[in-house]
Design a protein around this motif. Structure first.
Motif, mmCIF file in Angstrom:
data_model
loop_
_atom_site.group_PDB
_atom_site.id
_atom_site.type_symbol
_atom_site.label_atom_id
_atom_site.label_comp_id
_atom_site.label_asym_id
_atom_site.label_seq_id
_atom_site.Cartn_x
_atom_site.Cartn_y
_atom_site.Cartn_z
ATOM 1 N N GLN A 1 0.842 -1.108 0.394
ATOM 2 C CA GLN A 1 -0.159 0.084 -0.311
ATOM 3 C C GLN A 1 0.910 1.298 -0.112
ATOM 4 O O GLN A 1 0.364 2.065 -0.504
ATOM 5 N N GLU A 2 2.241 1.016 0.039
ATOM 6 C CA GLU A 2 2.923 2.080 0.367
ATOM 7 C C GLU A 2 4.324 1.890 -0.422
ATOM 8 O O GLU A 2 5.607 1.833 1.032
ATOM 9 N N PRO A 3 4.112 1.421 -1.599
ATOM 10 C CA PRO A 3 5.603 0.940 -1.960
ATOM 11 C C PRO A 3 6.893 1.477 -2.107
ATOM 12 O O PRO A 3 7.960 1.391 -2.028
ATOM 13 N N VAL A 4 6.468 3.111 -1.619
ATOM 14 C CA VAL A 4 7.660 4.006 -1.582
ATOM 15 C C VAL A 4 8.749 3.824 -0.384
ATOM 16 O O VAL A 4 10.004 4.030 -0.521
ATOM 17 N N ILE A 5 7.776 3.036 0.757
ATOM 18 C CA ILE A 5 8.728 3.052 1.910
ATOM 19 C C ILE A 5 9.735 1.763 2.134
ATOM 20 O O ILE A 5 10.271 1.546 2.991
ATOM 21 N N THR A 6 9.643 0.760 1.165
ATOM 22 C CA THR A 6 9.515 -0.544 1.330
ATOM 23 C C THR A 6 10.833 -1.037 1.327
ATOM 24 O O THR A 6 11.697 -1.432 2.898
ATOM 25 N N ALA A 7 12.100 0.257 0.985
ATOM 26 C CA ALA A 7 13.521 0.262 1.034
ATOM 27 C C ALA A 7 13.916 0.652 2.961
ATOM 28 O O ALA A 7 15.183 -0.034 3.489
ATOM 29 N N ALA A 8 13.255 2.004 2.972
ATOM 30 C CA ALA A 8 13.369 2.362 4.228
ATOM 31 C C ALA A 8 13.128 1.443 5.659
ATOM 32 O O ALA A 8 13.408 1.365 6.626
ATOM 33 N N LEU A 9 11.446 0.664 4.954
ATOM 34 C CA LEU A 9 11.057 -0.291 6.300
ATOM 35 C C LEU A 9 12.379 -1.045 6.182
ATOM 36 O O LEU A 9 12.829 -1.894 7.503
ATOM 37 N N GLY A 10 13.591 -2.204 5.106
ATOM 38 C CA GLY A 10 14.453 -2.766 4.998
ATOM 39 C C GLY A 10 14.854 -2.482 5.886
ATOM 40 O O GLY A 10 16.082 -3.017 6.622
ATOM 41 N N ALA A 11 15.873 -1.187 5.942
ATOM 42 C CA ALA A 11 16.990 -0.111 6.568
ATOM 43 C C ALA A 11 16.268 -1.123 8.374
ATOM 44 O O ALA A 11 17.201 -1.065 8.946
ATOM 45 N N ALA A 12 15.317 -0.203 8.434
ATOM 46 C CA ALA A 12 14.588 -0.259 9.586
ATOM 47 C C ALA A 12 15.290 -2.111 10.711
ATOM 48 O O ALA A 12 15.549 -2.117 12.063
ATOM 49 N N LEU A 13 15.185 -2.534 9.578
ATOM 50 C CA LEU A 13 14.392 -3.941 10.029
ATOM 51 C C LEU A 13 15.992 -4.913 10.751
ATOM 52 O O LEU A 13 15.871 -5.818 11.079
ATOM 53 N N LEU A 14 16.538 -3.897 9.648
ATOM 54 C CA LEU A 14 18.390 -4.308 9.347
ATOM 55 C C LEU A 14 18.580 -3.921 11.099
ATOM 56 O O LEU A 14 19.089 -4.059 11.526
ATOM 57 N N ALA A 15 18.352 -2.314 10.992
ATOM 58 C CA ALA A 15 18.692 -2.243 12.357
ATOM 59 C C ALA A 15 18.207 -2.835 12.983
ATOM 60 O O ALA A 15 19.139 -3.084 14.620
ATOM 61 N N ARG A 16 17.141 -3.400 13.773
ATOM 62 C CA ARG A 16 16.469 -4.139 14.366
ATOM 63 C C ARG A 16 18.083 -5.524 14.682
ATOM 64 O O ARG A 16 18.691 -6.082 15.902
ATOM 65 N N GLU A 17 18.149 -5.998 13.249
ATOM 66 C CA GLU A 17 19.400 -7.270 13.195
ATOM 67 C C GLU A 17 21.070 -6.722 13.933
ATOM 68 O O GLU A 17 21.275 -7.801 14.235
ATOM 69 N N ILE A 18 21.116 -6.312 13.934
ATOM 70 C CA ILE A 18 22.068 -5.211 14.040
ATOM 71 C C ILE A 18 22.164 -4.901 15.695
ATOM 72 O O ILE A 18 23.433 -5.605 16.378
ATOM 73 N N HIS A 19 21.010 -4.253 15.596
ATOM 74 C CA HIS A 19 21.302 -4.312 17.153
ATOM 75 C C HIS A 19 21.576 -5.475 18.880
ATOM 76 O O HIS A 19 22.217 -5.335 19.022
ATOM 77 N N LYS A 20 20.124 -6.389 18.125
ATOM 78 C CA LYS A 20 20.394 -7.914 18.479
ATOM 79 C C LYS A 20 21.263 -8.666 18.610
ATOM 80 O O LYS A 20 22.428 -8.762 19.188
ATOM 81 N N SER A 21 21.962 -8.493 17.330
ATOM 82 C CA SER A 21 23.492 -9.340 17.401
ATOM 83 C C SER A 21 24.390 -8.478 17.944
ATOM 84 O O SER A 21 25.648 -9.031 18.727
ATOM 85 N N SER A 22 25.004 -7.172 18.540
ATOM 86 C CA SER A 22 25.299 -6.856 19.111
ATOM 87 C C SER A 22 25.566 -6.953 21.330
ATOM 88 O O SER A 22 26.659 -6.424 21.564
ATOM 89 N N ILE A 23 24.375 -7.227 21.190
ATOM 90 C CA ILE A 23 23.884 -7.566 22.433
ATOM 91 C C ILE A 23 24.490 -8.846 22.934
ATOM 92 O O ILE A 23 24.621 -9.773 22.500
#
Length: 262
Positions: free
Chosen positions: A240-262
């Motif tokens: 429904q908001e195709p413009v934001i999908t890469a930004a969403l992916g970046a946010a999801l990767l931010a979550r993964e990066i944070h969890k892997s650093s804990i």
């Protein structure tokens, strides 16, 4: 304690910022034209998004930047838009195997593996053919506003043929077609067919496999969606908001990066 993550996509024409929590919920998203300084726009949008969500910068556990201007933005990590697009789309559409991303200045086709990782990709970033900019120039030559393109194309009965992929020559073609009495709806349908033809060829070279997701700003153009669907012979999935999908992916990767650093 809830944790929050931000994805920033500084594209050639548009800046997008997405906020998620550790439960993978999209809490907010903002987008606007990049203007002269994509970095400044991204900073303002991030601040606005946090303010609207009643969050301080200290509440953000990690931020990932992507897009053309990613290296200019102060983030925990910069990641290519190919990787971020794959991450965002595979999250939204787990069955997806092919991503077609048409943005302002380039178009990409990404082949996804079953685990959501990138298997292969093709990118057109050397000319405007098959991009949003190509559509904008043609619409401007016809004095048609961007949101009106899909509506006009839907009424076309006899699409014209645009033989040139070069923006300058294609613009000359449509000016000649106008002089010959062709309808704007038919010319725009021809323009959409031209974009779809270019991207369909890229898709076949990369490897066409269902499910196919169409994303990027041009995915909001119903004329191109229909033309591409017809040329590929398969339905296209569009968020429904195709413009934001890469930004969403970046946010999801931010979550993964944070969890892997804990």
């Amino acid at each position: 304690m809830t944790k929050y993550f931000v994805g920033v996509d500084i594209g050639s024409l548009t800046v997008k910022v997405v906020l998620i929590n550790d439960g993978l919920e999209i809490l907010g998203q903002l987008k606007t034209r990049a203007g002269y300084s994509g970095k400044d726009v991204a900073t303002r949008l991030k601040e606005q998004l946090l303010a609207e969500s009643c969050l301080t910068p200290q509440k953000i556990s990690a931020t990932v930047a992507t897009g053309y201007g990613r290296v200019t933005f102060p983030a925990d990590r910069e990641v290519s838009e190919i990787t971020c697009q794959a991450k965002g789309i595979s999250h939204l559409f787990p069955s997806s195997r092919t991503i077609i991303d048409i943005g302002g200045q380039d178009s990409k086709v990404i082949k996804l593996l079953p685990n959501g990782r990138v298997g292969d990709f093709t990118m057109n970033d050397k000319c405007a053919a098959g991009t949003g900019r190509f559509l904008e120039v043609m619409a401007s030559a016809l004095e048609v506003e961007w949101p009106k393109i899909g509506e006009l194309v839907s009424s076309s009965k006899n699409p014209t043929k645009i033989s040139s992929f070069c923006t300058v020559f294609a613009e000359s073609e449509i000016i000649s077609q106008v002089s010959a009495g062709a309808l704007k709806s038919d010319i725009l349908a021809g323009v959409c067919d031209s974009v779809a033809s270019r991207v369909a060829s890229m898709t076949r070279r990369t490897g066409l496999e269902k499910d196919i997701v169409f994303t990027g700003g041009v995915a909001l153009n119903r004329g191109v969606v229909n033309a591409l669907t017809k040329q590929l012979g398969y339905p296209l999935l569009v968020f429904q908001e195709p413009v934001i999908t890469a930004a969403l992916g970046a946010a999801l990767l931010a979550r993964e990066i944070h969890k892997s650093s804990i």
